[in-house]
Design a protein around this motif. Sequence first.
Motif, PDB file in Angstrom:
ATOM      1  N   VAL A   1      -6.714   6.184 -24.855  1.00 20.46           N
ATOM      2  CA  VAL A   1      -6.920   5.864 -26.268  1.00 20.46           C
ATOM      3  C   VAL A   1      -7.760   4.598 -26.402  1.00 20.46           C
ATOM      4  N   THR A   2      -8.701   4.653 -27.314  1.00 20.63           N
ATOM      5  CA  THR A   2      -9.549   3.509 -27.664  1.00 20.63           C
ATOM      6  C   THR A   2      -9.330   3.194 -29.127  1.00 20.63           C
ATOM      7  N   GLY A   3      -9.164   1.918 -29.425  1.00 23.85           N
ATOM      8  CA  GLY A   3      -9.007   1.492 -30.810  1.00 23.85           C
ATOM      9  C   GLY A   3     -10.202   0.667 -31.246  1.00 23.85           C
ATOM     10  N   ILE A   4     -10.812   1.062 -32.363  1.00 22.34           N
ATOM     11  CA  ILE A   4     -11.932   0.297 -32.906  1.00 22.34           C
ATOM     12  C   ILE A   4     -11.382  -0.815 -33.784  1.00 22.34           C
ATOM     13  N   ILE A   5     -11.780  -2.049 -33.496  1.00 22.29           N
ATOM     14  CA  ILE A   5     -11.327  -3.215 -34.248  1.00 22.29           C
ATOM     15  C   ILE A   5     -12.533  -4.076 -34.616  1.00 22.29           C
ATOM     16  N   ARG A   6     -12.399  -4.826 -35.676  1.00 23.80           N
ATOM     17  CA  ARG A   6     -13.481  -5.734 -36.088  1.00 23.80           C
ATOM     18  C   ARG A   6     -13.299  -7.111 -35.461  1.00 23.80           C
ATOM     19  N   ASN A   7     -12.049  -7.539 -35.315  1.00 32.85           N
ATOM     20  CA  ASN A   7     -11.733  -8.891 -34.873  1.00 32.85           C
ATOM     21  C   ASN A   7     -11.396  -8.899 -33.380  1.00 32.85           C
ATOM     22  N   PRO A   8     -12.198  -9.533 -32.546  1.00 33.32           N
ATOM     23  CA  PRO A   8     -11.909  -9.526 -31.103  1.00 33.32           C
ATOM     24  C   PRO A   8     -10.595 -10.207 -30.749  1.00 33.32           C
ATOM     25  N   ALA A   9     -10.071 -11.045 -31.642  1.00 37.58           N
ATOM     26  CA  ALA A   9      -8.786 -11.697 -31.368  1.00 37.58           C
ATOM     27  C   ALA A   9      -7.639 -10.692 -31.334  1.00 37.58           C
ATOM     28  N   GLN A  10      -7.878  -9.490 -31.852  1.00 37.69           N
ATOM     29  CA  GLN A  10      -6.827  -8.470 -31.869  1.00 37.69           C
ATOM     30  C   GLN A  10      -6.799  -7.636 -30.595  1.00 37.69           C
ATOM     31  N   ALA A  11      -7.730  -7.868 -29.703  1.00 38.97           N
ATOM     32  CA  ALA A  11      -7.858  -7.026 -28.518  1.00 38.97           C
ATOM     33  C   ALA A  11      -6.600  -7.029 -27.667  1.00 38.97           C
TER      34      ALA A  11
ATOM     35  N   ILE B   1      -9.395   5.723 -32.223  1.00 41.78           N
ATOM     36  CA  ILE B   1      -8.759   5.425 -33.504  1.00 41.78           C
ATOM     37  C   ILE B   1      -9.527   4.316 -34.202  1.00 41.78           C
ATOM     38  N   ALA B   2     -10.046   4.617 -35.386  1.00 38.69           N
ATOM     39  CA  ALA B   2     -10.688   3.593 -36.214  1.00 38.69           C
ATOM     40  C   ALA B   2      -9.607   2.859 -36.988  1.00 38.69           C
ATOM     41  N   GLY B   3      -9.699   1.532 -36.993  1.00 42.89           N
ATOM     42  CA  GLY B   3      -8.618   0.739 -37.563  1.00 42.89           C
ATOM     43  C   GLY B   3      -7.505   0.565 -36.545  1.00 42.89           C
ATOM     44  N   GLY B   4      -7.918   0.270 -35.324  1.00 42.88           N
ATOM     45  CA  GLY B   4      -7.003   0.297 -34.184  1.00 42.88           C
ATOM     46  C   GLY B   4      -5.922  -0.749 -34.189  1.00 42.88           C
TER      47      GLY B   4
ATOM     48  N   ALA C   1      -7.739   5.539 -39.263  1.00 46.76           N
ATOM     49  CA  ALA C   1      -6.536   4.843 -39.728  1.00 46.76           C
ATOM     50  C   ALA C   1      -6.890   3.461 -40.256  1.00 46.76           C
ATOM     51  N   ALA C   2      -8.158   3.265 -40.598  1.00 43.36           N
ATOM     52  CA  ALA C   2      -8.607   1.969 -41.097  1.00 43.36           C
ATOM     53  C   ALA C   2      -8.328   1.856 -42.591  1.00 43.36           C
TER      54      ALA C   2
ATOM     55  N   VAL D   1     -14.802  -3.417 -29.997  1.00 45.92           N
ATOM     56  CA  VAL D   1     -15.060  -4.338 -31.109  1.00 45.92           C
ATOM     57  C   VAL D   1     -16.302  -3.880 -31.858  1.00 45.92           C
ATOM     58  N   LEU D   2     -16.089  -3.478 -33.119  1.00 51.18           N
ATOM     59  CA  LEU D   2     -17.171  -2.931 -33.927  1.00 51.18           C
ATOM     60  C   LEU D   2     -16.782  -3.041 -35.397  1.00 51.18           C
ATOM     61  N   ASP D   3     -17.647  -3.580 -36.206  1.00 50.59           N
ATOM     62  CA  ASP D   3     -17.393  -3.725 -37.639  1.00 50.59           C
ATOM     63  C   ASP D   3     -17.894  -2.465 -38.343  1.00 50.59           C
ATOM     64  N   LEU D   4     -16.976  -1.643 -38.836  1.00 52.08           N
ATOM     65  CA  LEU D   4     -17.353  -0.374 -39.438  1.00 52.08           C
ATOM     66  C   LEU D   4     -18.057  -0.548 -40.780  1.00 52.08           C
ATOM     67  N   GLU D   5     -18.018  -1.740 -41.347  1.00 55.70           N
ATOM     68  CA  GLU D   5     -18.777  -1.991 -42.576  1.00 55.70           C
ATOM     69  C   GLU D   5     -20.232  -2.347 -42.289  1.00 55.70           C
ATOM     70  N   GLN D   6     -20.528  -2.620 -41.018  1.00 54.57           N
ATOM     71  CA  GLN D   6     -21.882  -3.026 -40.641  1.00 54.57           C
ATOM     72  C   GLN D   6     -22.519  -2.107 -39.602  1.00 54.57           C
TER      73      GLN D   6
END
Length: 215
Positions: free
Chosen positions: A27-37, A5-8, A73-74, A49-54
């Motif tokens: 299930v794996t969730g892609i997130i930009r902010n590691p604090a959300q893990a 899920i992108a925007g996890g 879902a981002a 942890v991956l920034d989909l804008e970069q």
Amino acid sequence: MRVVIAGGHGKIALILERLLAERGDTVTGIIRNPAQAADLEAAGAAPAVLDLEQASVDQVAEVVRGADAVVFAAGAGPGSGAARKQTVDRDAAVLLADAAEAAGVARYVMVSAISADDRNLDAGYDEVFRAYIRAKSEADANVRARAGLQTTIVRPGRLTDEPGTGLVDIAESTGRGAVPRADVAAVLLAVLDTPGTAGRTFELIGGNTPISEAL
């Protein structure tokens, strides 16, 4: 089933992650902010942890490789400007589709927005909302046109945090309405379980029909 899920860390994504994990799916969730893990782990999802804008196509493909389905879902979210509607709501959705194709993952489920193709919405709304709705429409068109993907595009109405009812209205055009995020997540789960929904684009609001019948 393995789902990425992108925007996890989104509200809908966290509910969907919990639903998948509770029944034994991976299930794996892609997130930009590691604090959300930690929030993803509490929902039963593995954070990536991956920034989909970069990120590059190869980087995203590495995350989704081996999945049975991906879910976009981002979103740029409230307070973001018009530019990020393009880079997140459109470009990141296209990036996920590129990565899914590169990794051989055919099933793609998109969380879009109600009336995304209604250009009458361009009048009477501010620049940011117009950018948002156009970004959704363009992302939907891009993903829907790919012969290599089995895509379902879900276009919820106004989202609420009320408890889910399991009762919805699903149609090509439902008219305006609200829908609990919990019911959107339940519809996404049902879509993942129903291969016959591939190729469909539909709007979703609260209603009187059980989800399985509405689909």
